[in-house]
Design a protein around this motif. Structure first.
Motif, PDB file in Angstrom:
ATOM      1  N   GLY A  46       7.010   2.884   2.498  1.00 35.89           N
ATOM      2  CA  GLY A  46       7.772   1.824   3.157  1.00 35.89           C
ATOM      3  C   GLY A  46       6.877   0.657   3.532  1.00 35.89           C
ATOM      4  O   GLY A  46       5.927   0.317   2.819  1.00 35.89           O
ATOM      5  N   ALA A  47       7.146   0.052   4.686  1.00 35.18           N
ATOM      6  CA  ALA A  47       6.366  -1.097   5.142  1.00 35.18           C
ATOM      7  C   ALA A  47       5.060  -0.673   5.806  1.00 35.18           C
ATOM      8  O   ALA A  47       4.262  -1.529   6.182  1.00 35.18           O
ATOM      9  CB  ALA A  47       7.188  -1.936   6.117  1.00 35.18           C
ATOM     10  N   LEU A  48       4.833   0.625   5.937  1.00 34.16           N
ATOM     11  CA  LEU A  48       3.603   1.090   6.585  1.00 34.16           C
ATOM     12  C   LEU A  48       2.402   0.955   5.655  1.00 34.16           C
ATOM     13  O   LEU A  48       1.315   0.574   6.082  1.00 34.16           O
ATOM     14  CB  LEU A  48       3.744   2.544   7.037  1.00 34.16           C
ATOM     15  N   SER A  49       2.592   1.298   4.383  1.00 34.76           N
ATOM     16  CA  SER A  49       1.484   1.272   3.424  1.00 34.76           C
ATOM     17  C   SER A  49       2.068   1.316   2.022  1.00 34.76           C
ATOM     18  O   SER A  49       2.748   2.276   1.659  1.00 34.76           O
ATOM     19  CB  SER A  49       0.578   2.490   3.664  1.00 34.76           C
ATOM     20  N   TYR A  50       1.800   0.263   1.241  1.00 34.75           N
ATOM     21  CA  TYR A  50       2.332   0.232  -0.130  1.00 34.75           C
ATOM     22  C   TYR A  50       1.476  -0.682  -1.003  1.00 34.75           C
ATOM     23  O   TYR A  50       0.643  -1.443  -0.501  1.00 34.75           O
ATOM     24  CB  TYR A  50       3.802  -0.198  -0.138  1.00 34.75           C
ATOM     25  N   THR A  51       1.682  -0.573  -2.297  1.00 37.27           N
ATOM     26  CA  THR A  51       0.876  -1.356  -3.230  1.00 37.27           C
ATOM     27  C   THR A  51       1.650  -2.552  -3.791  1.00 37.27           C
ATOM     28  O   THR A  51       2.862  -2.482  -3.993  1.00 37.27           O
ATOM     29  CB  THR A  51       0.375  -0.484  -4.399  1.00 37.27           C
ATOM     30  N   LEU A  52       0.902  -3.621  -4.027  1.00 35.20           N
ATOM     31  CA  LEU A  52       1.452  -4.787  -4.724  1.00 35.20           C
ATOM     32  C   LEU A  52       0.990  -4.795  -6.173  1.00 35.20           C
ATOM     33  O   LEU A  52       1.261  -5.727  -6.915  1.00 35.20           O
ATOM     34  CB  LEU A  52       1.007  -6.081  -4.026  1.00 35.20           C
ATOM     35  N   GLY A  53       0.273  -3.744  -6.569  1.00 34.81           N
ATOM     36  CA  GLY A  53      -0.299  -3.668  -7.904  1.00 34.81           C
ATOM     37  C   GLY A  53      -1.698  -4.262  -7.948  1.00 34.81           C
ATOM     38  O   GLY A  53      -2.144  -4.912  -6.995  1.00 34.81           O
ATOM     39  N   ASP A  54      -2.394  -3.991  -9.041  1.00 32.82           N
ATOM     40  CA  ASP A  54      -3.753  -4.516  -9.247  1.00 32.82           C
ATOM     41  C   ASP A  54      -4.714  -4.126  -8.117  1.00 32.82           C
ATOM     42  O   ASP A  54      -5.579  -4.903  -7.721  1.00 32.82           O
ATOM     43  CB  ASP A  54      -3.736  -6.038  -9.400  1.00 32.82           C
ATOM     44  N   GLY A  55      -4.511  -2.914  -7.576  1.00 33.44           N
ATOM     45  CA  GLY A  55      -5.418  -2.412  -6.546  1.00 33.44           C
ATOM     46  C   GLY A  55      -5.257  -3.062  -5.186  1.00 33.44           C
ATOM     47  O   GLY A  55      -6.097  -2.877  -4.303  1.00 33.44           O
ATOM     48  N   LYS A  56      -4.175  -3.807  -4.981  1.00 36.92           N
ATOM     49  CA  LYS A  56      -3.937  -4.468  -3.690  1.00 36.92           C
ATOM     50  C   LYS A  56      -2.952  -3.644  -2.862  1.00 36.92           C
ATOM     51  O   LYS A  56      -1.863  -3.318  -3.333  1.00 36.92           O
ATOM     52  CB  LYS A  56      -3.406  -5.884  -3.905  1.00 36.92           C
ATOM     53  N   TYR A  57      -3.354  -3.328  -1.626  1.00 34.69           N
ATOM     54  CA  TYR A  57      -2.520  -2.523  -0.731  1.00 34.69           C
ATOM     55  C   TYR A  57      -2.271  -3.294   0.556  1.00 34.69           C
ATOM     56  O   TYR A  57      -3.169  -3.958   1.092  1.00 34.69           O
ATOM     57  CB  TYR A  57      -3.200  -1.188  -0.418  1.00 34.69           C
ATOM     58  N   VAL A  58      -1.049  -3.223   1.026  1.00 36.60           N
ATOM     59  CA  VAL A  58      -0.647  -3.950   2.232  1.00 36.60           C
ATOM     60  C   VAL A  58       0.247  -3.064   3.086  1.00 36.60           C
ATOM     61  O   VAL A  58       0.624  -1.963   2.687  1.00 36.60           O
ATOM     62  CB  VAL A  58       0.101  -5.263   1.873  1.00 36.60           C
TER      63      VAL A  58
END
Length: 304
Positions: A48-60
Motif C-alpha cells: 500500500g502507501a507504506l512501502s512500494y516500488t515505482l520501478g527501476d529500483g525506486k521505493y517510496v
C-alpha cells in the motif's frame, strides 16, 4: 601420540560444534554502519502507501520516508560525511531472516509487531496501526456486522480476515457465505461486480483499492474495527544502542508533528505514480500511539 592427537582432534571438533550450536551474538549495528558507510533498508514491492516500488529500483511510501529520516539521523550521530542507503526488496516470507542475518538493517514495510516475532527480532515504537474493516457498496444498506447475515463476504486466499470476522463478538450467530479472490484486486472485483456483498481486509488496503476504483464514491468502509495491529519498523534483537538511535528519531518526529505530516502526505494526499489518494484518515489508535510513543505488541491491543 596417536591417542593424544586423536583426543586433541576430537576436542577441536567438539569445540567447533559448540560454537556452531551457540546463538550468534547481535552485531553492533551502529559500528557496522559506520565501518561500511552503508545502511540497508528492507522495503516492500506493494505494501500500500507504506512501502512500494515505482520501478527501476525506486521505493517510496510512508515507512520508506520515515526510514530515510532515521538514516539521516544515524549518519549525523556517527559523524559520517556520506552514508549510502541501499534498498533490499523483502517479502512476508523472507523479511525476518534477512533482518536476522544482517542483510537488512531496518525493515520498512508493513510488519505487525507481535509476541511471536519478538522472539526473533526487535521493533521500534509503533508508527502505523492497521485496522481490519469491511468494505461494501455505498448503496448496499450494510452498516455493521449483523447486517452481513445471509450475505456473501469476499476475502483474499491465504489471509486471516474472515476468521477474524467470525471470531468477533458481534458476529455471534451471523451466518454468511465466503468467497475468495486470488489477490486483493481480485477480491475487490468480487465486490465491484456484485458477486460479493462485502470485502473484509486491512483498512489501508481497502481504502487504497477504493481510491483506484472507476467510481470511488460507489464504495465505503463500514462497521466495527475487527482487529487492531500495530505496525512498526523492524531490526535485529539485542542491540539496545541501535534501538535507542531509531526510537529517539521517531519520538522526536512524533513530538514535532513531522510524523503526522508524513501520514497526511502518504495517506491523505495524491501519491505517485497515479496521483490517486488512499484517503484513510488517521485512526484514534494511531493518534494515541503518536501521542504516547510505545512498542507494545498486537496482543496488548486485544480486548481483555
Amino acid at each position: 601420540m596417536k591417542t593424544s592427537l586423536r583426543t586433541s582432534a576430537l576436542a577441536t571438533l567438539l569445540g567447533l560444534a559448540a560454537l556452531s550450536a551457540a546463538p550468534a551474538r547481535a552485531e553492533d549495528t551502529l559500528k557496522k554502519i559506520k565501518d561500511s558507510a552503508t545502511l540497508t533498508l528492507g522495503v516492500r514491492e506493494s505494501s500500500g502507501a507504506l512501502s512500494y516500488t515505482l520501478g527501476d529500483g525506486k521505493y517510496v511510501g510512508y515507512h520508506v520516508e520515515i526510514c530515510q529520516k532515521v538514516a539521516a539521523a544515524v549518519q549525523k550521530q556517527l559523524g559520517l560525511a556520506k552514508l549510502e542507503i541501499k534498498y533490499q526488496p523483502v517479502t512476508s516470507q523472507n523479511r525476518i531472516p534477512l533482518v536476522q542475518n544482517g542483510a537488512v538493517d531496518l525493515e520498512c514495510g508493513s510488519t505487525t509487531n507481535n509476541l511471536t516475532r519478538q522472539k526473533d527480532v526487535a521493533f521500534a515504537v509503533t508508527t502505523f496501526v492497521e485496522e481490519v474493516r469491511i468494505a461494501v457498496k455505498a448503496n448496499s444498506g450494510i452498516a455493521n456486522i449483523g447486517q452481513l447475515a445471509g450475505k456473501t463476504v469476499a476475502t483474499t486466499t491465504g489471509t486471516t480476515s474472515v476468521q477474524t470476522l467470525r471470531k468477533h463478538e458481534r458476529a455471534t450467530g451471523v451466518e454468511f457465505k465466503e468467497v475468495f479472490g486470488k489477490d486483493h484486486a481480485d477480491s475487490f472485483l468480487l465486490l465491484e461486480s456484485g458477486r460479493a456483498d462485502a470485502f473484509v481486509m486491512d483498512g489501508s488496503l481497502l481504502a487504497g483499492l477504493i481510491a483506484k476504483a472507476k467510481n470511488p464514491a460507489d464504495f465505503k468502509i463500514v462497521g466495527e474495527v475487527l482487529s487492531v495491529e500495530p505496525i512498526a519498523i523492524m531490526f535485529r534483537k539485542d542491540d539496545p544502542a541501535f534501538k535507542k538511535a531509531v526510537d529517539d528519531t521517531l519520538v522526536a518526529m512524533m513530538k514535532s508533528g513531522e510524523m503526522a505530516k508524513l501520514y497526511d502526505k502518504w495517506l491523505m494526499q495524491p501519491i505517485p505514480p497515479t496521483n490517486s489518494r488512499v484517503g484513510l484518515p488517521m485512526s484514534e489508535n494511531l493518534k494515541a500511539a503518536l501521542a504516547a510513543p510505545n512498542d507494545k505488541p498486537m496482543e496488548a491491543y486485544a480486548k481483555k
